[in-house]
Design a protein around this motif. Structure first.
Motif, PDB file in Angstrom:
ATOM      1  N   GLU A   1      24.615  84.065  86.648  1.00  0.00           N
ATOM      2  CA  GLU A   1      25.432  84.775  85.421  1.00  0.00           C
ATOM      3  C   GLU A   1      24.480  85.161  84.297  1.00  0.00           C
ATOM      4  O   GLU A   1      24.838  86.348  83.947  1.00  0.00           O
ATOM      5  CB  GLU A   1      26.294  83.566  84.852  1.00  0.00           C
TER       6      GLU A   1
ATOM      7  N   ARG B   1      24.378  88.985  82.992  1.00  0.00           N
ATOM      8  CA  ARG B   1      24.614  89.223  81.612  1.00  0.00           C
ATOM      9  C   ARG B   1      23.228  89.863  80.885  1.00  0.00           C
ATOM     10  O   ARG B   1      23.489  90.418  80.006  1.00  0.00           O
ATOM     11  CB  ARG B   1      24.762  87.630  80.974  1.00  0.00           C
TER      12      ARG B   1
ATOM     13  N   LEU C   1      33.809  75.646  88.538  1.00  0.00           N
ATOM     14  CA  LEU C   1      33.122  76.126  87.433  1.00  0.00           C
ATOM     15  C   LEU C   1      33.487  77.461  87.123  1.00  0.00           C
ATOM     16  O   LEU C   1      33.606  77.735  85.720  1.00  0.00           O
ATOM     17  CB  LEU C   1      31.645  76.157  87.817  1.00  0.00           C
TER      18      LEU C   1
ATOM     19  N   ARG D   1      23.692  68.311  81.990  1.00  0.00           N
ATOM     20  CA  ARG D   1      24.670  69.459  82.054  1.00  0.00           C
ATOM     21  C   ARG D   1      24.029  70.480  81.264  1.00  0.00           C
ATOM     22  O   ARG D   1      24.086  71.616  81.752  1.00  0.00           O
ATOM     23  CB  ARG D   1      25.894  69.051  82.072  1.00  0.00           C
TER      24      ARG D   1
ATOM     25  N   THR E   1      22.285  74.754  82.180  1.00  0.00           N
ATOM     26  CA  THR E   1      22.765  75.902  81.774  1.00  0.00           C
ATOM     27  C   THR E   1      21.538  76.716  80.811  1.00  0.00           C
ATOM     28  O   THR E   1      21.209  77.885  80.801  1.00  0.00           O
ATOM     29  CB  THR E   1      23.933  75.841  80.871  1.00  0.00           C
TER      30      THR E   1
ATOM     31  N   ARG F   1      32.128  54.751  64.104  1.00  0.00           N
ATOM     32  CA  ARG F   1      31.798  56.225  64.071  1.00  0.00           C
ATOM     33  C   ARG F   1      30.417  56.154  63.284  1.00  0.00           C
ATOM     34  O   ARG F   1      30.435  55.731  61.903  1.00  0.00           O
ATOM     35  CB  ARG F   1      32.671  57.265  63.196  1.00  0.00           C
TER      36      ARG F   1
ATOM     37  N   PRO G   1      30.555  63.901  66.841  1.00  0.00           N
ATOM     38  CA  PRO G   1      29.793  64.915  67.177  1.00  0.00           C
ATOM     39  C   PRO G   1      29.392  66.071  66.574  1.00  0.00           C
ATOM     40  O   PRO G   1      28.088  66.426  66.870  1.00  0.00           O
ATOM     41  CB  PRO G   1      30.728  65.892  68.522  1.00  0.00           C
ATOM     42  N   LYS G   2      30.089  66.428  65.560  1.00  0.00           N
ATOM     43  CA  LYS G   2      29.765  67.618  64.864  1.00  0.00           C
ATOM     44  C   LYS G   2      28.185  66.988  63.768  1.00  0.00           C
ATOM     45  O   LYS G   2      27.447  68.017  63.624  1.00  0.00           O
ATOM     46  CB  LYS G   2      31.044  68.289  63.772  1.00  0.00           C
ATOM     47  N   GLN G   3      28.817  65.940  63.274  1.00  0.00           N
ATOM     48  CA  GLN G   3      27.546  65.564  62.333  1.00  0.00           C
ATOM     49  C   GLN G   3      26.388  65.322  63.295  1.00  0.00           C
ATOM     50  O   GLN G   3      25.222  65.569  62.566  1.00  0.00           O
ATOM     51  CB  GLN G   3      28.207  64.255  61.528  1.00  0.00           C
TER      52      GLN G   3
ATOM     53  N   ARG H   1      25.426  66.861  65.860  1.00  0.00           N
ATOM     54  CA  ARG H   1      25.015  68.349  66.125  1.00  0.00           C
ATOM     55  C   ARG H   1      23.981  68.813  65.037  1.00  0.00           C
ATOM     56  O   ARG H   1      23.274  69.480  65.010  1.00  0.00           O
ATOM     57  CB  ARG H   1      25.923  69.058  66.666  1.00  0.00           C
TER      58      ARG H   1
END
Ligand SMILES: Cc1cc2nc3c(=O)[nH]c(=O)nc-3n(C[C@H](O)[C@H](O)[C@H](O)COP(=O)(O)OP(=O)(O)OC[C@H]3O[C@@H](n4cnc5c(N)ncnc54)[C@H](O)[C@@H]3O)c2cc1C
Lengths: 387, 49
Positions: free
Chosen positions: A21, A25, A64, A295, A299, A354, A374-376, A378
């Motif tokens: 892909e 692309r 996928l 994973r 990618t 958390r 997850p956001k914090q 990242r």
């Protein structure tokens, strides 16, 4: 190097498909072949130990890409056919159907295979988990009246134990570490994870090796620990790590040492590249060779390999990242926590379920671990030394 | 995160939210990239000229 006229990708799963892909692309218009040993259309593995194993998803949902999207890619998709040898100098692959495929660039994306416990082949009730067939076979064994023992306290074994509690009356997790996933998430988070598992009914047997399996009439009936104790079992999942699928590269001329050895650009030889779980490449930021089984790497590395094939010069030096979902907890790990890191809670509070943990080694931030944040987590990825 | 002007993540649970349902041309490459790398395969892109 000029852009090649043809590319052959061997291995049609996350990394192989993502490479194909990314090539399209980025404008590659040449002949593109994707060869895969599995007969299925490419599917994703993370759901196998989560939504597929629990029965929440039908198998098709793990695909996928849809058939339409695949056909729009304009690739030769050859499924159910395995590569059996590679001539790296000629850039030629032979398949188990006696076909010869040649291309200007070849991408090795054959992933890994799970390790089995010696002497357990053919024993009924013993499972490995890597493919869709594996997931469905294991799922069929998990019922309320059965006792499941998971051998191996890495990411996969720990996750399987969590999912199995949804279907199975009794779940035991055995492994050599003091707490599950210690190596991948550090001691502090592993302790929190052990507490979570215990609270949700998983019987944890930490710090102990497994000697072998006990069999009764061709079926597994127990797991013998190094201490001599036998844990009764109706089904056993063996999750003790994996080996790169590189047998087919014997005699290829490539260097294979726990993965296909590549340079900083994921190139194994002139016109030969490796990507995903099978690739061991030189990570410049970390100053050493690395092979990641996750994973996101599949990618991201695919993007780097596609760019490299088309002539871009940049080295691949990502911040390693993986996630795991266990019960109602989402764990995200950026970087490599390492067993000797100093840790500090920088967001949230473990008491509230958390938090974000920062790991520091030799005065540099080596990892960020998020627990239901997850956001914090990242947003703090950028603190990692080589990010 | 790819295409930060188009996607954000919720504070509570990390679920990705769409900020801009029809991003402009200057965002196109970033959005294509995001659709390509999203691990949950949650991004569907329809391109109309
Ligand atoms: C149950 C499970 C759960 C997971 N959960 C997570 C998670 O929560 N988070 C995370 O980050 N990662 C997770 N992972 C890891 C992630 O799925 C892998 O990193 C990813 O699948 C790697 O992709 P790959 O394409 O490199 O290898 P693979 O997915 O192993 O694909 C390799 C493909 O090549 C084929 N092949 C092998 N040999 C040949 C040959 N000689 N010729 C042709 N084809 C061949 C194989 O049949 C296979 O289809 C999980 C893995 C498993 C098994």
């Amino acid at each position: 190097m000029n852009a090649p006229a043809s590319v052959l990708v061997v291995g049609a799963s996350a990394a192989g498909l993502a490479t194909a892909e990314a090539l399209r692309r980025k404008g590659f218009e040449g002949r593109l072949t994707l060869l895969g040993a599995e007969a299925h259309l490419p599917y994703d593995r993370p759901p196998l130990s989560k939504q597929v194993l629990s029965g929440d998803w039908v198998p098709e949902r793990a695909r996928l890409r849809s058939e339409t999207t695949l056909s729009e890619l304009d690739i030769d998709l050859v499924l159910g056919e395995a590569a059996v040898s590679l001539d790296a100098a000629k850039r030629q692959v032979k398949t188990d159907r006696e076909r010869e495929l040649a291309a200007d660039a070849i991408v090795i994306a054959t992933g890994v295979r799970p390790r089995a416990l010696p002497g357990t082949a053919g024993l009924s009730g013993v499972h490995l988990l890597r493919t869709m067939e594996d997931a469905l076979a294991l799922q069929a064994e998990l019922t309320a009246s059965r006792r499941l023992v998971v051998v191996g306290d890495g990411v996969l074994g720990t996750e399987i134990a969590a999912t199995a509690t949804k279907r199975c009356g009794s779940v035991t997790l055995v492994g050599p570490q003091a707490a599950p996933m210690e190596q991948q998430i550090g001691a502090d988070t592993a302790k929190a994870l052990a507490a979570l598992h215990a609270e949700r009914g998983v019987d944890l047997r930490p710090g102990v090796g497994v000697d072998g399996l006990v069999e009764t009439g061709g079926s597994v009936s127990g797991v013998r620990l190094a201490t001599g104790e036998v844990l009764p079992a109706d089904a056993v999942v063996v999750s003790i790590g994996s080996m790169p699928a590189t047998e087919w590269l014997a005699g290829s001329g490539l260097r294979v040492e726990d993965g296909v050895v590549c340079d900083a650009h994921c190139r194994a030889a002139e016109g030969i590249w490796a990507v995903g779980d099978v690739a061991r490449w030189h990570h410049r930021g970390l100053g050493r060779s690395l092979r990641l089984e996750n994973r996101t790497n599949a990618t991201e590395q695919a993007g780097a390999v596609a760019a490299g094939i088309l002539g871009a010069a940049g080295a691949y030096e990502p911040v390693p990242y993986f996630w795991t979902d266990q019960f109602d907890v989402k764990i995200q790990v950026y970087g490599l926590p390492g067993p000797h890191a100093d840790t500090e809670v920088v967001e949230g509070d473990p008491a509230d379920g958390r938090f974000v943990l920062r790991c520091t080694e030799n005065g540099r931030v080596s990892a960020i671990v998020g627990w239901n944040m997850p956001k914090q987590a990242r947003l703090r990825r950028a603190e990692i030394a080589y990010a | 995160m790819a295409a930060p002007d188009v996607f954000d993540q919720r504070d509570e649970d990390g679920i990705v939210v769409l900020l801009d349902p029809s991003p402009g041309d200057e965002q196109l490459d970033a959005v294509r990239e995001a659709a390509g790398v999203c691990p949950a395969l949650a991004i569907e892109l329809s391109e109309t000229p």
